[in-house]
Design a protein around this motif. Sequence first.
Motif, mmCIF file in Angstrom:
data_model
loop_
_atom_site.group_PDB
_atom_site.id
_atom_site.type_symbol
_atom_site.label_atom_id
_atom_site.label_comp_id
_atom_site.label_asym_id
_atom_site.label_seq_id
_atom_site.Cartn_x
_atom_site.Cartn_y
_atom_site.Cartn_z
ATOM 1 N N TYR A 20 0.802 -1.225 0.000
ATOM 2 C CA TYR A 20 0.000 0.000 0.000
ATOM 3 C C TYR A 20 0.833 1.273 0.000
ATOM 4 O O TYR A 20 0.304 2.360 -0.215
ATOM 5 C CB TYR A 20 -0.937 0.008 1.214
ATOM 6 N N GLU A 21 2.128 1.153 0.272
ATOM 7 C CA GLU A 21 2.943 2.345 0.502
ATOM 8 C C GLU A 21 2.946 3.302 -0.692
ATOM 9 O O GLU A 21 2.816 4.523 -0.518
ATOM 10 C CB GLU A 21 4.379 1.946 0.859
ATOM 11 N N TYR A 119 -10.680 4.094 3.752
ATOM 12 C CA TYR A 119 -9.316 3.606 3.526
ATOM 13 C C TYR A 119 -8.338 4.588 4.167
ATOM 14 O O TYR A 119 -8.464 5.806 3.993
ATOM 15 C CB TYR A 119 -9.021 3.486 2.025
ATOM 16 N N TYR A 120 -7.338 4.063 4.866
ATOM 17 C CA TYR A 120 -6.468 4.909 5.678
ATOM 18 C C TYR A 120 -5.128 5.180 5.008
ATOM 19 O O TYR A 120 -4.328 4.269 4.788
ATOM 20 C CB TYR A 120 -6.298 4.295 7.065
ATOM 21 N N VAL A 121 -4.919 6.454 4.700
ATOM 22 C CA VAL A 121 -3.668 6.929 4.111
ATOM 23 C C VAL A 121 -2.668 7.261 5.218
ATOM 24 O O VAL A 121 -1.476 6.994 5.108
ATOM 25 C CB VAL A 121 -3.924 8.163 3.216
ATOM 26 N N LYS A 162 -5.632 1.510 10.525
ATOM 27 C CA LYS A 162 -4.231 1.200 10.239
ATOM 28 C C LYS A 162 -3.931 1.661 8.823
ATOM 29 O O LYS A 162 -4.787 1.527 7.936
ATOM 30 C CB LYS A 162 -3.973 -0.305 10.354
ATOM 31 N N GLU A 163 -2.757 2.182 8.605
ATOM 32 C CA GLU A 163 -2.391 2.615 7.250
ATOM 33 C C GLU A 163 -2.434 1.416 6.306
ATOM 34 O O GLU A 163 -1.960 0.338 6.629
ATOM 35 C CB GLU A 163 -1.007 3.261 7.261
ATOM 36 N N GLY A 164 -3.055 1.631 5.150
ATOM 37 C CA GLY A 164 -3.254 0.545 4.211
ATOM 38 C C GLY A 164 -4.452 -0.316 4.540
ATOM 39 O O GLY A 164 -4.720 -1.304 3.867
ATOM 40 N N GLY A 165 -5.198 0.075 5.570
ATOM 41 C CA GLY A 165 -6.389 -0.671 5.959
ATOM 42 C C GLY A 165 -7.622 -0.162 5.238
ATOM 43 O O GLY A 165 -7.790 1.042 5.028
ATOM 44 N N ARG A 186 -4.759 12.320 10.811
ATOM 45 C CA ARG A 186 -5.477 11.100 10.437
ATOM 46 C C ARG A 186 -6.104 11.383 9.080
ATOM 47 O O ARG A 186 -6.949 12.274 8.960
ATOM 48 C CB ARG A 186 -6.554 10.799 11.474
ATOM 49 N N ILE A 187 -5.682 10.659 8.049
ATOM 50 C CA ILE A 187 -6.169 10.930 6.688
ATOM 51 C C ILE A 187 -6.877 9.692 6.161
ATOM 52 O O ILE A 187 -6.286 8.607 6.058
ATOM 53 C CB ILE A 187 -5.032 11.340 5.741
ATOM 54 N N VAL A 188 -8.140 9.866 5.834
ATOM 55 C CA VAL A 188 -8.951 8.756 5.338
ATOM 56 C C VAL A 188 -9.569 9.142 4.003
ATOM 57 O O VAL A 188 -9.938 10.301 3.776
ATOM 58 C CB VAL A 188 -10.052 8.375 6.359
#
Length: 197
Positions: A20-21, A119-121, A162-165, A186-188
């Motif tokens: 996801y990175e 989705y979590y960035v 979680k990032e990539g979640g 927190r970026i979604v």
Amino acid sequence: MTKPNLLFPTPVWTLQLDNYETINEKMYTYIKGSQIKDQKGITKSNVKGWHSQNFDLKENEPKDFINFISPSIEKVMTDMNWEKEKQSVKITNMWAIINTGGSTNSRHQHGNSSISGAYYVRAPKNCGDIVFYDPRPAAVFSYPTAISSNFLNAQVNGISPKEGGLILFPSYVDHSVNENLSIKERIVISFNITIQA
């Protein structure tokens, strides 16, 4: 001992996407660029946080992101045993929310959609769980006190980002976001899907 039949379960999918990175960095740049252009944003469920306008889904970054999450949406279709040949899956709108320290999102749901997603960035520790509420009106109207919560009696459930979640859920389910207690963003990315003939 026999287990109870779960006749009307409410599915919420939590998926941790691989590799996801790269997409996260691309979408981070895209979202922060949008924030610079429109610092005020719009107000919906966000309290103190920044809410973008809807993405232009014809732009390269959203298109790449949609390609990235499409296999997960396909999993939902398969799990739900929904007809794939005669129905189309369409992401109708997509936006970003940036919650800084003290920001929250009030309780809401997404009307006129089938499935919604988050989705979590960026997801630092203690940045605010997404909280889901029991959608069954009868259970909310009258409910005995439980000793402790479990999958049968819980009326509220939270999921830590979680990032990539990626979290996918029926659009009718009420949800909110707890306060970001960290000093980081927190970026979604949130979106709605319709599934129709």
